[in-house]
Every structure is written in structure tokens, then in C-alpha cells.
Enzyme design. Structure first.
Site, PDB file in Angstrom:
ATOM      1  CB  CYS A   1       5.027   1.989   7.112  1.00 59.02           C
ATOM      2  SG  CYS A   1       4.745   3.516   6.222  1.00 59.02           S
ATOM      3  CG  LEU A   2       6.841   0.763   1.055  1.00 62.34           C
ATOM      4  CD1 LEU A   2       6.175   1.147  -0.120  1.00 62.34           C
ATOM      5  CD2 LEU A   2       7.834  -0.174   1.071  1.00 62.34           C
TER       6      LEU A   2
ATOM      7  N   GLY B   1       0.818  -1.197  -0.016  1.00 61.67           N
ATOM      8  CA  GLY B   1       0.099   0.122  -0.003  1.00 61.67           C
ATOM      9  C   GLY B   1       0.921   1.283  -0.115  1.00 61.67           C
TER      10      GLY B   1
ATOM     11  CG  HIS C   1       0.519   6.960   5.653  1.00 62.04           C
ATOM     12  ND1 HIS C   1       1.633   7.413   6.165  1.00 62.04           N
ATOM     13  CD2 HIS C   1       0.541   5.710   5.351  1.00 62.04           C
ATOM     14  CE1 HIS C   1       2.484   6.209   6.285  1.00 62.04           C
ATOM     15  NE2 HIS C   1       1.835   5.365   5.739  1.00 62.04           N
TER      16      HIS C   1
ATOM     17  CG  HIS D   1      -0.539   1.459   7.439  1.00 63.61           C
ATOM     18  ND1 HIS D   1       0.169   0.983   8.326  1.00 63.61           N
ATOM     19  CD2 HIS D   1       0.111   2.044   6.567  1.00 63.61           C
ATOM     20  CE1 HIS D   1       1.468   1.463   7.895  1.00 63.61           C
ATOM     21  NE2 HIS D   1       1.552   2.187   6.916  1.00 63.61           N
TER      22      HIS D   1
HETATM   23 CO    CO Z   1       2.641   3.328   5.568  1.00 72.20          CO
END
Ligand code: CO
Length: 174
Positions: free
Chosen positions: A99-100, A45, A145, A141
């Protein structure tokens, strides 16, 4: 085009994103770039704030299994959500998240088990989906953001301290 991922503790991740008003070619390019970036970085995502664009846009693509341990994320499977709003939520449990923007860190986070979400697709049509399990967690999630929140902010005080210590150590090793 693959774009750079904004990584914690960059302040840009804390900024609240604004609603999309134009469903035009610029938005489509943003969505296409987000897909390319997410796949290149092995994410499931991505919110546009993570590439420094503060618009309420997120994408999710749950990998499908191909052979033994190989997975694939065909573009057609991408869920694109613009200006998403949660309508209903049910139950809560702990699910592991990553998370990236906080690479190589995973922790259990409390999320709703099932949610119903209303959003616009890339053409400005209203869509509504009700879902549970992994997808529901991923949407929550990514929606955080859009409000400038990261999953690590949901950690207990002690776990957060531990994270900050590990993170600083890791930055020094780089
Ligand atoms: Co994230």
C-alpha cells in the site's frame, strides 16, 4: 497535479469516506490528480482518502508489460470507481499486498478470489464488472480504504506486533 500521499499512522486514513454526489469538473480533476500521483509513486491503485479527500473514489491501473522488464500504466487503462458496492463474492485465498500509505511493507492477506462490483464512472453512469485474480484483490484493498481500513488491520495479532516494531524502527532510521 501530483499530491502528497497520507502515510500510516496518520488518523486521516481511518476516516470513513462519503458518497460522491456531483459528477463535475472537480471530481474529474480529483481523478486525474489521483492517476498522476499513483503513477509517480509506482502504485497500482489509489483511494482518494490516501490524498486526504474523503470521498468514495478509487482508481486501479494494472501495469502492462512493454519490453523485457519494463511496464507501463497508460491512462486509458485506468479503472475509475465511484461509490463502488460489492454485489457478489466467491472463494477466498491469501494474496500478497502492499500500500502506498504503508510504503515498503508487503504481507499476505485473505481476500475473495472473484467479485462483482457496481459503481459509477466519472460521468455518473452506472457500471458493473465481474472480475477475478489480481484486479479483484486490488478492488477489495482500495474499497477498504473508503471505510477507513488498512490491509495491516487484517494481520494476525503476532504479525501486527511484528509490523509495528519494524515500522517504529524504520521511522527512527529516517
Ligand atoms: Co492501499
Amino acid at each position: 497535479m501530483i499530491r502528497d500521499i497520507v502515510v500510516y499512522p496518520d488518523r486521516r486514513l481511518k476516516k470513513v469516506s462519503v458518497d460522491v454526489e456531483k459528477f463535475d469538473a472537480e471530481l474529474h480533476t480529483l481523478l486525474d490528480d489521483m492517476y498522476e500521483t499513483m503513477v509517480a509513486k509506482n502504485g497500482v491503485g489509489l483511494a482518494s482518502v490516501q490524498i486526504g479527500v474523503h470521498q468514495r473514489v478509487l482508481i486501479i491501473n494494472v501495469p502492462v508489460e512493454r519490453f523485457e522488464d519494463q511496464t507501463d500504466q497508460p491512462k486509458d487503462n485506468t479503472i475509475e470507481m465511484i461509490n463502488p458496492v460489492i454485489l457478489t463474492k466467491e472463494g477466498q485465498s491469501l494474496q500478497q499486498e502492499g500500500c502506498l500509505s504503508v510504503p515498503e511493507f508487503f504481507e499476505d492477506i485473505e481476500r475473495y478470489n472473484a467479485i462483482e462490483v457496481e459503481f459509477f464512472d466519472r460521468h455518473g453512469n452506472v457500471q458493473n464488472i465481474k472480475n477475478d485474480a489480481f484486479l479483484a484483490v486490488a478492488i477489495q484493498h482500495e474499497m477498504d480504504h473508503l471505510d477507513g481500513k488498512l490491509f495491516i488491520e487484517k494481520l494476525s495479532y503476532i504479525k501486527r506486533k511484528k509490523f509495528e516494531k519494524e515500522w517504529k524502527k524504520r521511522q527512527k532510521e529516517k
